[in-house]
Design a protein around this motif. Structure first.
Motif, PDB file in Angstrom:
ATOM      1  N   THR A 117     -30.233  21.135  51.874  1.00  0.00           N
ATOM      2  CA  THR A 117     -30.354  21.934  50.649  1.00  0.00           C
ATOM      3  C   THR A 117     -30.812  21.115  49.447  1.00  0.00           C
ATOM      4  OG1 THR A 117     -28.023  21.573  50.090  1.00  0.00           O
ATOM      5  CG2 THR A 117     -28.539  23.505  51.448  1.00  0.00           C
ATOM      6  N   SER A 118     -31.308  19.894  49.668  1.00  0.00           N
ATOM      7  CA  SER A 118     -31.654  19.018  48.549  1.00  0.00           C
ATOM      8  C   SER A 118     -32.613  19.661  47.562  1.00  0.00           C
ATOM      9  CB  SER A 118     -32.273  17.710  49.076  1.00  0.00           C
ATOM     10  OG  SER A 118     -31.286  16.848  49.587  1.00  0.00           O
ATOM     11  N   PHE A 119     -33.541  20.484  48.052  1.00  0.00           N
ATOM     12  CA  PHE A 119     -34.548  21.076  47.173  1.00  0.00           C
ATOM     13  C   PHE A 119     -34.279  22.554  46.908  1.00  0.00           C
ATOM     14  CE2 PHE A 119     -36.503  17.241  48.713  1.00  0.00           C
ATOM     15  CZ  PHE A 119     -37.197  16.763  47.612  1.00  0.00           C
ATOM     16  N   HIS A 120     -33.050  22.991  47.173  1.00  0.00           N
ATOM     17  CA  HIS A 120     -32.693  24.376  46.853  1.00  0.00           C
ATOM     18  C   HIS A 120     -32.551  24.539  45.339  1.00  0.00           C
ATOM     19  CE1 HIS A 120     -32.403  25.117  50.979  1.00  0.00           C
ATOM     20  NE2 HIS A 120     -31.302  25.852  51.033  1.00  0.00           N
ATOM     21  N   SER A 121     -32.874  25.711  44.868  1.00  0.00           N
ATOM     22  CA  SER A 121     -32.674  26.032  43.453  1.00  0.00           C
ATOM     23  C   SER A 121     -31.651  27.150  43.341  1.00  0.00           C
ATOM     24  CB  SER A 121     -33.991  26.451  42.801  1.00  0.00           C
ATOM     25  OG  SER A 121     -34.558  27.557  43.484  1.00  0.00           O
ATOM     26  N   SER A 122     -30.860  27.110  42.288  1.00  0.00           N
ATOM     27  CA  SER A 122     -29.814  28.102  42.107  1.00  0.00           C
ATOM     28  C   SER A 122     -30.411  29.469  41.794  1.00  0.00           C
ATOM     29  CB  SER A 122     -28.884  27.685  40.963  1.00  0.00           C
ATOM     30  OG  SER A 122     -27.947  28.706  40.683  1.00  0.00           O
ATOM     31  N   PRO A 123     -29.927  30.519  42.447  1.00  0.00           N
ATOM     32  CA  PRO A 123     -30.439  31.863  42.172  1.00  0.00           C
ATOM     33  C   PRO A 123     -29.737  32.551  41.007  1.00  0.00           C
ATOM     34  CG  PRO A 123     -28.903  31.955  43.998  1.00  0.00           C
ATOM     35  CD  PRO A 123     -28.988  30.510  43.584  1.00  0.00           C
ATOM     36  N   ASP A 208     -20.451  32.353  45.735  1.00  0.00           N
ATOM     37  CA  ASP A 208     -19.314  31.683  45.104  1.00  0.00           C
ATOM     38  C   ASP A 208     -19.628  30.209  44.825  1.00  0.00           C
ATOM     39  OD1 ASP A 208     -17.641  33.861  44.974  1.00  0.00           O
ATOM     40  OD2 ASP A 208     -16.649  33.456  46.878  1.00  0.00           O
ATOM     41  N   THR A 209     -20.325  29.568  45.758  1.00  0.00           N
ATOM     42  CA  THR A 209     -20.637  28.146  45.586  1.00  0.00           C
ATOM     43  C   THR A 209     -21.586  27.929  44.419  1.00  0.00           C
ATOM     44  OG1 THR A 209     -20.356  27.810  47.974  1.00  0.00           O
ATOM     45  CG2 THR A 209     -21.509  26.092  46.750  1.00  0.00           C
ATOM     46  N   TRP A 210     -22.649  28.721  44.342  1.00  0.00           N
ATOM     47  CA  TRP A 210     -23.564  28.586  43.205  1.00  0.00           C
ATOM     48  C   TRP A 210     -22.849  28.908  41.893  1.00  0.00           C
ATOM     49  CZ3 TRP A 210     -27.508  25.728  43.856  1.00  0.00           C
ATOM     50  CH2 TRP A 210     -28.276  25.765  45.024  1.00  0.00           C
ATOM     51  N   ALA A 211     -21.963  29.909  41.922  1.00  0.00           N
ATOM     52  CA  ALA A 211     -21.248  30.294  40.707  1.00  0.00           C
ATOM     53  C   ALA A 211     -20.319  29.177  40.233  1.00  0.00           C
ATOM     54  CB  ALA A 211     -20.448  31.578  40.960  1.00  0.00           C
ATOM     55  N   VAL A 212     -19.610  28.528  41.153  1.00  0.00           N
ATOM     56  CA  VAL A 212     -18.689  27.476  40.730  1.00  0.00           C
ATOM     57  C   VAL A 212     -19.457  26.269  40.197  1.00  0.00           C
ATOM     58  CG1 VAL A 212     -18.411  26.176  42.902  1.00  0.00           C
ATOM     59  CG2 VAL A 212     -16.479  26.422  41.337  1.00  0.00           C
ATOM     60  N   LEU A 213     -20.663  26.024  40.699  1.00  0.00           N
ATOM     61  CA  LEU A 213     -21.476  24.942  40.137  1.00  0.00           C
ATOM     62  C   LEU A 213     -21.879  25.270  38.705  1.00  0.00           C
ATOM     63  CD1 LEU A 213     -23.766  24.006  43.169  1.00  0.00           C
ATOM     64  CD2 LEU A 213     -21.796  22.744  42.290  1.00  0.00           C
ATOM     65  N   ASP A 214     -22.210  26.538  38.441  1.00  0.00           N
ATOM     66  CA  ASP A 214     -22.513  26.933  37.068  1.00  0.00           C
ATOM     67  C   ASP A 214     -21.303  26.740  36.164  1.00  0.00           C
ATOM     68  OD1 ASP A 214     -25.121  27.575  37.539  1.00  0.00           O
ATOM     69  OD2 ASP A 214     -24.847  29.749  37.546  1.00  0.00           O
ATOM     70  N   TYR A 215     -20.132  27.132  36.666  1.00  0.00           N
ATOM     71  CA  TYR A 215     -18.927  26.967  35.842  1.00  0.00           C
ATOM     72  C   TYR A 215     -18.647  25.492  35.584  1.00  0.00           C
ATOM     73  CZ  TYR A 215     -14.145  26.932  34.234  1.00  0.00           C
ATOM     74  OH  TYR A 215     -13.022  26.703  33.477  1.00  0.00           O
TER      75      TYR A 215
END
Length: 395
Positions: A117-123, A208-215
């Protein structure tokens, strides 16, 4: 703050490397040579170019730049050899010699470990809704070790063999989102193979994972602002639904990123705390219930964040309790980065209100001092655009 070194060539080199790796990833995926991971094309190799190393080792960056230039030169000689048969042997020999003599950097320095996932971008677009969702996830799964303030001093931290890293850190903030995502879902181990953070793939879904990274980004900003008066990383203006005037249909705040300065004002019901509309900014009100109070005149504010969660999210970002957010202002530059924070009840702005700095004062700011503090901040924001390095590449 997270400013790119002055060498323009380094910026260009990093962008080219990022674009080349993304193009290779898309090509591999289109050819069916790599699959998906968590809904996006998976990086199929165990290594990637370490852009973050190039930032701190200019000698290595120069080596790579010269080597890439040599490759271009060799390709030009090869093209000439195809077209010029009489000198083909000489041109091919020169191309080979150039490649042999090129100052190729050491692979151990040039490449670093990569994840699928190194080049994944947050949706999530760093939205208010995602940050609010991430706050719930963090409280349930992360705060016990990382602490309510993100400094790694939660109630269970002392029982661990290794203290959790602080989230209020520029080093952590500069990691690529996709690699932080991978650390959460797959866990982390030390060089001896012992687990230092458990995997949460079974406990959390991707959203949930992307959301917790934003938080975590919002938490890191708020904790640092409360302690130091500045942020460890640039933070974009959180996306949310916005309702302006009599238009009943809300629109996305993201439309203001990239061209429109925004002035966010937390309105607690006191009209005296509202500034007059400023043509340099799009003024956005925050209210506790996400509605524009009927008594607010249009010449004071016309747009409101149409989300009841926006108040809590901005309080976290500003580093103050929610009951003390009223009257506070946040300024975002034309590129959508939050840059300055004004205390409640104040009408004078100063350089001390900058929570996100990007480097030395701009020439225009030094040569033409502004008549007032707010104008000086506007000039500085325009003259010092944020160049945020994340995952070794400029965002």
């Amino acid at each position: 703050m997270n400013g790119l070194p002055a060498q323009a060539w380094l910026n260009t080199l990093l962008v080219l490397l990022q674009d080349a790796q993304l193009a290779l990833l898309r090509l591999w995926h289109a050819l069916g040579l790599s699959g998906d991971a968590h809904g996006q094309p998976a990086w199929p190799w165990a290594r990637r170019i370490a852009g973050e190393t190039l930032l701190i080792d200019l000698g290595l960056a120069r080596q790579l730049g010269f080597s890439l230039g040599t490759v271009v030169f060799a390709l030009a000689l090869l093209a000439m050899a195809v077209a010029w048969r009489r000198r083909r042997a000489v041109l091919l020999a020169l191309a080979a010699l150039a490649l042999v003599l090129a100052p190729w950097p050491s692979p151990s320095l040039l490449f670093s470990a990569a994840a699928p996932t190194s080049f994944h971008s947050s949706p999530t677009r760093f939205s208010v809704d995602a940050i609010a969702r991430g706050a719930t996830v963090y409280a349930r799964h992360c705060a016990s070790c990382h602490g309510d303030d993100g400094r790694g001093e939660g109630p269970q931290a002392a029982s661990l063999k290794r203290w959790p890293p602080t989230l209020v850190s520029p080093l952590l903030a500069r990691r690529a989102d996709g690699e932080l995502f991978w650390h959460v879902v797959a866990g982390m181990r030390d060089p001896q193979g012992e687990v230092t953070m458990p995997a949460f793939a079974r406990a959390l879904d991707d959203a949930d994972t992307w959301a917790v990274l934003d938080y975590m980004k919002a938490l890191a900003a708020g904790s640092a602002a409360a302690a130091n008066g500045s942020w460890p990383m640039p933070l974009p203006l959180p996306d949310t639904r916005v309702r302006c005037g009599d238009d009943a249909s809300p629109r996305s705040l993201a439309q203001w990123r990239g061209g429109q300065r925004v002035r966010v004002v937390a309105f607690d019901g006191d009209l005296r705390s509202l500034p007059m509309l400023d043509p340099r900014f799009q003024t956005l009100l925050l209210t506790r219930d996400g509605t524009l109070p009927a008594g607010v005149p249009r010449f004071r504010a016309n747009c409101v964040a149409a989300s009841a969660q926006a108040w809590e999210v901005y309080a976290r970002i500003a580093g103050v309790p929610a009951d003390r957010l009223g009257g506070m202002e946040l300024l975002a530059d034309r590129d959508g980065w939050l840059r300055a924070r004004g205390a409640p009840g104040r009408r004078d702005w100063s350089d001390a209100d900058m929570v996100c700095r990007s480097g030395a004062p701009a020439e225009a700011t030094r040569e033409a001092p502004a008549a007032d503090g707010l104008t000086a901040l506007v000039l500085r924001m325009d003259g010092e655009p944020v160049r945020f390095v994340k995952g070794g590449f400029v965002h």
